[in-house]
Design a protein around this motif. Structure first.
Motif, PDB file in Angstrom:
ATOM      1  N   UNK A  68      27.791  10.086  30.895  1.00  0.00           N
ATOM      2  CA  UNK A  68      28.192  10.875  32.054  1.00  0.00           C
ATOM      3  C   UNK A  68      29.234  11.865  31.566  1.00  0.00           C
ATOM      4  N   UNK A  69      29.000  13.143  31.757  1.00  0.00           N
ATOM      5  CA  UNK A  69      29.891  14.204  31.284  1.00  0.00           C
ATOM      6  C   UNK A  69      30.106  14.114  29.779  1.00  0.00           C
ATOM      7  N   UNK A  70      29.097  13.665  29.033  1.00  0.00           N
ATOM      8  CA  UNK A  70      29.196  13.569  27.582  1.00  0.00           C
ATOM      9  C   UNK A  70      29.963  12.359  27.090  1.00  0.00           C
ATOM     10  N   UNK A  71      30.354  11.467  27.985  1.00  0.00           N
ATOM     11  CA  UNK A  71      31.108  10.267  27.625  1.00  0.00           C
ATOM     12  C   UNK A  71      30.237   9.058  27.920  1.00  0.00           C
ATOM     13  N   UNK A  72      30.260   8.073  27.030  1.00  0.00           N
ATOM     14  CA  UNK A  72      29.463   6.870  27.227  1.00  0.00           C
ATOM     15  C   UNK A  72      29.807   6.242  28.571  1.00  0.00           C
ATOM     16  N   UNK A  73      28.779   5.772  29.249  1.00  0.00           N
ATOM     17  CA  UNK A  73      28.980   5.162  30.576  1.00  0.00           C
ATOM     18  C   UNK A  73      29.845   3.919  30.463  1.00  0.00           C
ATOM     19  N   UNK A  74      29.821   3.248  29.306  1.00  0.00           N
ATOM     20  CA  UNK A  74      30.601   2.023  29.123  1.00  0.00           C
ATOM     21  C   UNK A  74      32.101   2.310  29.087  1.00  0.00           C
ATOM     22  N   UNK A  75      32.487   3.543  28.738  1.00  0.00           N
ATOM     23  CA  UNK A  75      33.905   3.926  28.813  1.00  0.00           C
ATOM     24  C   UNK A  75      34.339   3.936  30.276  1.00  0.00           C
ATOM     25  N   UNK A  76      33.478   4.472  31.150  1.00  0.00           N
ATOM     26  CA  UNK A  76      33.798   4.484  32.577  1.00  0.00           C
ATOM     27  C   UNK A  76      33.827   3.068  33.145  1.00  0.00           C
ATOM     28  N   UNK A  77      32.848   2.244  32.746  1.00  0.00           N
ATOM     29  CA  UNK A  77      32.797   0.866  33.243  1.00  0.00           C
ATOM     30  C   UNK A  77      34.037   0.099  32.779  1.00  0.00           C
ATOM     31  N   UNK A  78      34.383   0.237  31.497  1.00  0.00           N
ATOM     32  CA  UNK A  78      35.569  -0.440  30.968  1.00  0.00           C
ATOM     33  C   UNK A  78      36.849   0.069  31.611  1.00  0.00           C
ATOM     34  N   UNK A  79      36.932   1.384  31.814  1.00  0.00           N
ATOM     35  CA  UNK A  79      38.110   1.951  32.476  1.00  0.00           C
ATOM     36  C   UNK A  79      38.250   1.466  33.901  1.00  0.00           C
ATOM     37  N   UNK A  80      37.127   1.387  34.617  1.00  0.00           N
ATOM     38  CA  UNK A  80      37.161   0.881  35.993  1.00  0.00           C
ATOM     39  C   UNK A  80      37.569  -0.583  36.035  1.00  0.00           C
ATOM     40  N   UNK A  81      37.024  -1.381  35.117  1.00  0.00           N
ATOM     41  CA  UNK A  81      37.390  -2.801  35.067  1.00  0.00           C
ATOM     42  C   UNK A  81      38.863  -2.966  34.706  1.00  0.00           C
ATOM     43  N   UNK A  85      41.714  -4.740  37.039  1.00  0.00           N
ATOM     44  CA  UNK A  85      42.548  -5.808  36.490  1.00  0.00           C
ATOM     45  C   UNK A  85      44.031  -5.462  36.631  1.00  0.00           C
ATOM     46  N   UNK A  86      44.395  -4.228  36.318  1.00  0.00           N
ATOM     47  CA  UNK A  86      45.789  -3.793  36.470  1.00  0.00           C
ATOM     48  C   UNK A  86      46.230  -3.868  37.924  1.00  0.00           C
ATOM     49  N   UNK A  87      45.382  -3.469  38.843  1.00  0.00           N
ATOM     50  CA  UNK A  87      45.694  -3.536  40.264  1.00  0.00           C
ATOM     51  C   UNK A  87      45.906  -4.985  40.716  1.00  0.00           C
ATOM     52  N   UNK A  88      45.063  -5.905  40.246  1.00  0.00           N
ATOM     53  CA  UNK A  88      45.214  -7.327  40.589  1.00  0.00           C
ATOM     54  C   UNK A  88      46.537  -7.861  40.060  1.00  0.00           C
ATOM     55  N   UNK A  89      46.919  -7.493  38.853  1.00  0.00           N
ATOM     56  CA  UNK A  89      48.189  -7.954  38.275  1.00  0.00           C
ATOM     57  C   UNK A  89      49.366  -7.422  39.076  1.00  0.00           C
ATOM     58  N   UNK A  90      49.338  -6.136  39.421  1.00  0.00           N
ATOM     59  CA  UNK A  90      50.441  -5.535  40.187  1.00  0.00           C
ATOM     60  C   UNK A  90      50.580  -6.203  41.553  1.00  0.00           C
ATOM     61  N   UNK A  91      49.466  -6.412  42.260  1.00  0.00           N
ATOM     62  CA  UNK A  91      49.518  -7.042  43.576  1.00  0.00           C
ATOM     63  C   UNK A  91      50.013  -8.478  43.456  1.00  0.00           C
ATOM     64  N   UNK A  92      49.580  -9.196  42.421  1.00  0.00           N
ATOM     65  CA  UNK A  92      50.015 -10.580  42.233  1.00  0.00           C
ATOM     66  C   UNK A  92      51.516 -10.655  41.962  1.00  0.00           C
ATOM     67  N   UNK A  93      52.018  -9.803  41.098  1.00  0.00           N
ATOM     68  CA  UNK A  93      53.454  -9.792  40.791  1.00  0.00           C
ATOM     69  C   UNK A  93      54.251  -9.442  42.043  1.00  0.00           C
TER      70      UNK A  93
END
Length: 114
Positions: A68-81, A85-93
């Motif tokens: 997508x836009x010349x970037x591997x789709x797995x970069x987007x999937x990993x970035x979204x995940x 994960x970061x959002x879950x950690x922030x809310x938990x803290x």
């Protein structure tokens, strides 16, 4: 086929030594994203094809593009995940800190009322 015609195949601009016919057999999975060029010549002239690639050995999920836009789709999937994960950690803290603060306030009120 004419007997005076010679074929030469190039894979990623490198000569494929043993391929001297107008076709060749290879595993599609081994050649993903490789560029192939055919050179045909005889005593009078020579022609070279445009480079071609294939997508016969696509590996992935149906309906999900490889890029997508010349970037591997797995970069987007990993970035979204990673973002989730970061959002879950922030809310938990935040939840733990608020709960700890509330418990401290309740203990202070109990000591004042005793």
């Amino acid at each position: 086929q004419p007997v005076d015609v010679e074929y030469e195949w190039l894979r990623n601009n490198e000569k494929m030594g043993k391929e001297k016919k107008n076709f060749f057999d290879m595993e599609a999975a081994e050649t993903k994203a490789d560029k192939f060029v055919c050179k045909v010549s005889n005593k009078a002239s020579s022609e070279t094809s445009e480079p071609i690639t294939h997508n016969c050995a696509k590996i992935g999920f149906p309906g999900l593009p490889d890029e997508q836009f010349g970037i591997s789709i797995w970069v987007f999937v990993g970035g979204g995940a990673g973002f989730v994960l970061l959002l879950i950690i922030i809310v938990s803290v935040y939840y733990i800190r608020v709960k700890s603060k509330r418990m401290t306030q309740l203990r202070g009120e109990e000591e004042l009322s005793s």
